[in-house]
Each structure stands twice: as structure tokens, then as C-alpha cells.
Design a protein around this motif. Structure first.
Motif, PDB file in Angstrom:
ATOM      1  N   TYR A  74      19.038  33.366  38.018  1.00  0.00           N
ATOM      2  CA  TYR A  74      18.657  32.427  39.066  1.00  0.00           C
ATOM      3  C   TYR A  74      17.243  32.759  39.567  1.00  0.00           C
ATOM      4  O   TYR A  74      16.889  33.930  39.675  1.00  0.00           O
ATOM      5  N   TYR A 112      14.949  31.948  43.081  1.00  0.00           N
ATOM      6  CA  TYR A 112      14.944  31.421  44.440  1.00  0.00           C
ATOM      7  C   TYR A 112      13.552  31.637  45.039  1.00  0.00           C
ATOM      8  O   TYR A 112      12.811  32.514  44.623  1.00  0.00           O
ATOM      9  N   LEU A 132      16.938  31.387  51.496  1.00  0.00           N
ATOM     10  CA  LEU A 132      16.597  31.256  50.090  1.00  0.00           C
ATOM     11  C   LEU A 132      16.732  29.811  49.644  1.00  0.00           C
ATOM     12  O   LEU A 132      17.753  29.167  49.867  1.00  0.00           O
ATOM     13  N   PHE A 151      16.976  27.479  46.453  1.00  0.00           N
ATOM     14  CA  PHE A 151      17.305  27.509  45.028  1.00  0.00           C
ATOM     15  C   PHE A 151      16.239  26.767  44.235  1.00  0.00           C
ATOM     16  O   PHE A 151      15.809  25.668  44.606  1.00  0.00           O
ATOM     17  N   TYR A 199      18.387  27.631  37.530  1.00  0.00           N
ATOM     18  CA  TYR A 199      19.500  28.484  37.086  1.00  0.00           C
ATOM     19  C   TYR A 199      19.630  28.376  35.577  1.00  0.00           C
ATOM     20  O   TYR A 199      19.635  27.277  35.025  1.00  0.00           O
ATOM     21  N   LEU A 258      12.246  35.244  44.324  1.00  0.00           N
ATOM     22  CA  LEU A 258      13.312  36.193  44.009  1.00  0.00           C
ATOM     23  C   LEU A 258      14.054  35.753  42.757  1.00  0.00           C
ATOM     24  O   LEU A 258      14.375  34.569  42.592  1.00  0.00           O
ATOM     25  N   ASP A 260      28.413  36.810  34.418  1.00  0.00           N
ATOM     26  CA  ASP A 260      29.096  35.641  33.894  1.00  0.00           C
ATOM     27  C   ASP A 260      29.398  34.710  35.043  1.00  0.00           C
ATOM     28  O   ASP A 260      29.190  35.030  36.195  1.00  0.00           O
ATOM     29  N   ARG A 261      29.896  33.520  34.698  1.00  0.00           N
ATOM     30  CA  ARG A 261      30.301  32.618  35.762  1.00  0.00           C
ATOM     31  C   ARG A 261      31.616  33.119  36.352  1.00  0.00           C
ATOM     32  O   ARG A 261      32.245  33.999  35.825  1.00  0.00           O
ATOM     33  N   GLY A 262      32.034  32.546  37.458  1.00  0.00           N
ATOM     34  CA  GLY A 262      33.297  32.963  38.062  1.00  0.00           C
ATOM     35  C   GLY A 262      33.087  33.721  39.347  1.00  0.00           C
ATOM     36  O   GLY A 262      32.163  33.465  40.090  1.00  0.00           O
ATOM     37  N   ARG A 263      33.933  34.667  39.624  1.00  0.00           N
ATOM     38  CA  ARG A 263      33.902  35.363  40.912  1.00  0.00           C
ATOM     39  C   ARG A 263      32.910  36.509  40.878  1.00  0.00           C
ATOM     40  O   ARG A 263      33.205  37.611  41.283  1.00  0.00           O
ATOM     41  N   VAL A 264      31.741  36.224  40.390  1.00  0.00           N
ATOM     42  CA  VAL A 264      30.757  37.283  40.266  1.00  0.00           C
ATOM     43  C   VAL A 264      29.757  37.173  41.402  1.00  0.00           C
ATOM     44  O   VAL A 264      29.652  36.152  42.063  1.00  0.00           O
ATOM     45  N   HIS A 265      29.022  38.256  41.593  1.00  0.00           N
ATOM     46  CA  HIS A 265      27.975  38.219  42.592  1.00  0.00           C
ATOM     47  C   HIS A 265      26.640  38.454  41.918  1.00  0.00           C
ATOM     48  O   HIS A 265      26.562  38.867  40.756  1.00  0.00           O
ATOM     49  N   LEU A 266      25.580  38.160  42.640  1.00  0.00           N
ATOM     50  CA  LEU A 266      24.241  38.243  42.095  1.00  0.00           C
ATOM     51  C   LEU A 266      23.615  39.604  42.354  1.00  0.00           C
ATOM     52  O   LEU A 266      23.837  40.215  43.405  1.00  0.00           O
ATOM     53  N   PHE A 279      19.937  41.131  42.705  1.00  0.00           N
ATOM     54  CA  PHE A 279      18.585  40.644  42.959  1.00  0.00           C
ATOM     55  C   PHE A 279      17.521  41.681  42.606  1.00  0.00           C
ATOM     56  O   PHE A 279      17.717  42.891  42.768  1.00  0.00           O
ATOM     57  N   GLY A 280      16.367  41.165  42.163  1.00  0.00           N
ATOM     58  CA  GLY A 280      15.172  41.979  42.118  1.00  0.00           C
ATOM     59  C   GLY A 280      14.533  42.021  43.497  1.00  0.00           C
ATOM     60  O   GLY A 280      15.006  41.380  44.438  1.00  0.00           O
ATOM     61  N   GLN A 338      18.792  24.091  50.660  1.00  0.00           N
ATOM     62  CA  GLN A 338      19.654  25.141  51.133  1.00  0.00           C
ATOM     63  C   GLN A 338      20.941  24.523  51.647  1.00  0.00           C
ATOM     64  O   GLN A 338      20.987  23.407  52.106  1.00  0.00           O
ATOM     65  N   ASN A 369      34.158  30.571  45.922  1.00  0.00           N
ATOM     66  CA  ASN A 369      34.182  31.746  46.787  1.00  0.00           C
ATOM     67  C   ASN A 369      32.991  31.702  47.724  1.00  0.00           C
ATOM     68  O   ASN A 369      32.069  30.883  47.554  1.00  0.00           O
ATOM     69  N   GLN A 385      30.208  34.412  49.659  1.00  0.00           N
ATOM     70  CA  GLN A 385      29.728  35.787  49.564  1.00  0.00           C
ATOM     71  C   GLN A 385      28.765  36.068  50.715  1.00  0.00           C
ATOM     72  O   GLN A 385      28.093  35.170  51.219  1.00  0.00           O
ATOM     73  N   TYR A 425      25.537  38.658  51.804  1.00  0.00           N
ATOM     74  CA  TYR A 425      24.502  39.533  51.285  1.00  0.00           C
ATOM     75  C   TYR A 425      23.696  40.081  52.459  1.00  0.00           C
ATOM     76  O   TYR A 425      23.607  39.469  53.524  1.00  0.00           O
ATOM     77  N   LEU A 467      18.030  40.861  47.945  1.00  0.00           N
ATOM     78  CA  LEU A 467      19.323  40.829  48.605  1.00  0.00           C
ATOM     79  C   LEU A 467      20.309  41.749  47.889  1.00  0.00           C
ATOM     80  O   LEU A 467      20.246  41.899  46.662  1.00  0.00           O
ATOM     81  N   HIS A 486      24.451  42.494  47.494  1.00  0.00           N
ATOM     82  CA  HIS A 486      25.782  41.930  47.719  1.00  0.00           C
ATOM     83  C   HIS A 486      26.621  42.862  48.574  1.00  0.00           C
ATOM     84  O   HIS A 486      26.662  44.083  48.349  1.00  0.00           O
ATOM     85  N   LEU A 534      32.736  39.595  48.798  1.00  0.00           N
ATOM     86  CA  LEU A 534      33.072  38.277  48.280  1.00  0.00           C
ATOM     87  C   LEU A 534      34.482  37.933  48.729  1.00  0.00           C
ATOM     88  O   LEU A 534      35.382  38.767  48.643  1.00  0.00           O
ATOM     89  N   TYR A 544      29.509  29.657  46.708  1.00  0.00           N
ATOM     90  CA  TYR A 544      29.497  29.622  45.250  1.00  0.00           C
ATOM     91  C   TYR A 544      30.497  28.559  44.783  1.00  0.00           C
ATOM     92  O   TYR A 544      31.668  28.603  45.127  1.00  0.00           O
ATOM     93  N   ASN A 580      29.054  27.736  39.334  1.00  0.00           N
ATOM     94  CA  ASN A 580      27.759  28.324  38.955  1.00  0.00           C
ATOM     95  C   ASN A 580      26.637  28.044  39.947  1.00  0.00           C
ATOM     96  O   ASN A 580      25.531  28.527  39.774  1.00  0.00           O
TER      97      ASN A 580
END
Lengths: 114, 109
Positions: free
Chosen positions: A33, A35, A43, A45, A48, A91, A97-103, A105-106, B2, B31, B33, B35, B43, B45, B48, B92, B95
Motif C-alpha cells: 500500500y 499512503y 493517512l 490512501f 494498493y 508512507l 496476504d489478504r484477510g485478517r492481516v495488519h500492515l 509500515f516503513g 479517508q 475487521n 485495527q 495503530y 505506523l 500495529h 485487531l 479493513y 483488501n
């Protein structure tokens, strides 16, 4: 392991010049992603990427903005003919992967257009 | 664009007090989340919560989710000066990860 790496950390450019911002995601992360964060703001968007699918470009603010992701890894965000309002922190984040994941960040690239 | 809004925009408390931040969102979610962002950094995390969960804990953090009101809250108990940062919620959905404007928390020693 290594986190998300962005370069340069700071970039000062003159109005009208083109800039390229680079993001190295965490190895194996399929989602990436971009931002934009203006001073003291949330942030916004931009774009993606997910694997080999067509990117979601719905957040790009104008046709001066474009992004690529080569080989499913490194991504470059290009801003052409920069304007002062492009000044912000850009950023990048990746996730496995997709789903219940979190990001993940750099630390961002702070762009200043003079 | 946003999505969502955090409330309050800024919060200042004394060390040891609890801090509560709220987030409202607009769409259906897979979900939500939270941060944290320290000044000049990316940021990180925190926690979640899935759309079918109502409350979740992680250390000094407690998150609630009310899908009927499209709102969430983050509670930090026994705050420390090191908790000073900006806190963002992110919704979220398929995607799509959209962030609110954040709450700036200052914890005074």
C-alpha cells in the motif's frame, strides 16, 4: 528480520520536477500500500498492489501520480511535475496476504516541494 | 479518501490515568485495527478486532467494537509518558484499508 524500507527518507525538490520514491516491502509480503500523510493529518490512501492482480489506483489524486511494483517486490511511486501541495510524508506498507492481516509500515519519505 | 473519524482529535492526561479514544467508521468491515505513530515514524500495529468480536485485550490495551453503531474505542490503562503518540483506527474491508485522522495523545509525567 528486516522491515519495510523506504528511500530516500527526505527529498527536497523544486516545483515542476519529477520525483521517484522507493519502497522495499518485507520479503514474501504480497500486498503493498502507498499512503500520503500531510502535516498533522491522517493517512490518505493512494494505491494498493496485491500479488499479480491489477492495482487499485482509486486513491491517486491526479494523473501526475503513478506507481509500479516490479516482480511483486519493490515499488516506486512517481510524481511528475511536482506542486507545492504534493509536500507530505509518503508512507508505504506491506502485509503477507489478504484477510485478517495488519500492515507493516516503513518510516516514510518526507517530500518537500519548494 | 479517508474513512472514519477519531474522537477526540487531541487528548492530554497525566501519567497513570486512563486514555480513551473513539473511532467511527462508515462501511461494513472485515475487521478494525488500531495503530500508533510516534513523531517522524511509520505506523505500528497495536491490535485487531474482527467484525464478530465485541471486545479484545492486549496488555494495557482494551478495544471494543459496536458494529450496530459503527464505532470502536481504544482504552489505554495506567498510561505512561512513553504512550505519547498519535493513534489511528483503520477499517479493513476486502483488501481496502482506510485510516481515520487520528487522536494525538500526550501523557504528562
Amino acid at each position: 528480520g528486516a522491515g519495510v524500507s523506504q528511500s530516500p527518507s527526505n527529498k527536497v525538490t523544486e516545483k515542476g520536477k519529477d520525483v521517484e520514491l522507493r519502497c522495499d516491502p518485507i520479503s514474501g509480503h504480497t500486498a503493498l500500500y502507498w499512503y500520503r500523510q500531510s502535516l498533522g493529518q491522517g493517512l490518505e490512501f493512494l494505491i494498493y498492489f496485491q500479488g499479480n492482480s491489477a492495482p487499485d489506483k482509486s486513491g491517486l489524486p491526479s494523473d501526475r501520480f503513478s506507481a509500479e511494483r516490479t516482480g511483486g517486490s519493490v515499488s516506486t511511486l512517481t510524481i511528475q511535475r511536482t506542486q507545492q501541495e504534493d509536500s507530505a510524508v509518503y508512507l508505504c506498507a506491506s502485509s503477507p496476504d489478504r484477510g485478517r492481516v495488519h500492515l507493516h509500515f516503513g518510516n516514510g519519505t518526507r517530500l518537500t516541494v519548494t | 479518501s479517508q474513512q472514519g473519524e477519531e474522537d477526540p482529535q487531541a487528548l492530554s492526561i497525566q501519567e497513570g490515568e486512563n486514555a480513551t479514544m473513539n473511532c467511527s467508521y462508515k462501511t461494513s468491515i472485515n475487521n478494525l485495527q488500531w495503530y500508533r505513530q510516534n513523531s517522524g515514524r511509520g505506523l505500528v500495529h497495536l491490535i485487531l478486532i474482527r467484525s464478530n468480536e465485541r471486545e479484545k485485550h492486549s496488555g494495557r490495551l482494551r478495544v471494543t467494537l459496536d458494529t450496530s453503531k459503527k464505532s470502536s474505542s481504544l482504552l489505554i490503562t495506567a498510561s505512561r509518558a512513553a504512550d505519547t503518540a498519535s493513534y489511528f483506527c483503520a477499517e479493513y474491508n476486502n483488501n481496502d484499508m482506510r485510516f481515520g485522522a487520528g487522536t494525538r495523545l500526550t501523557v504528562k509525567p
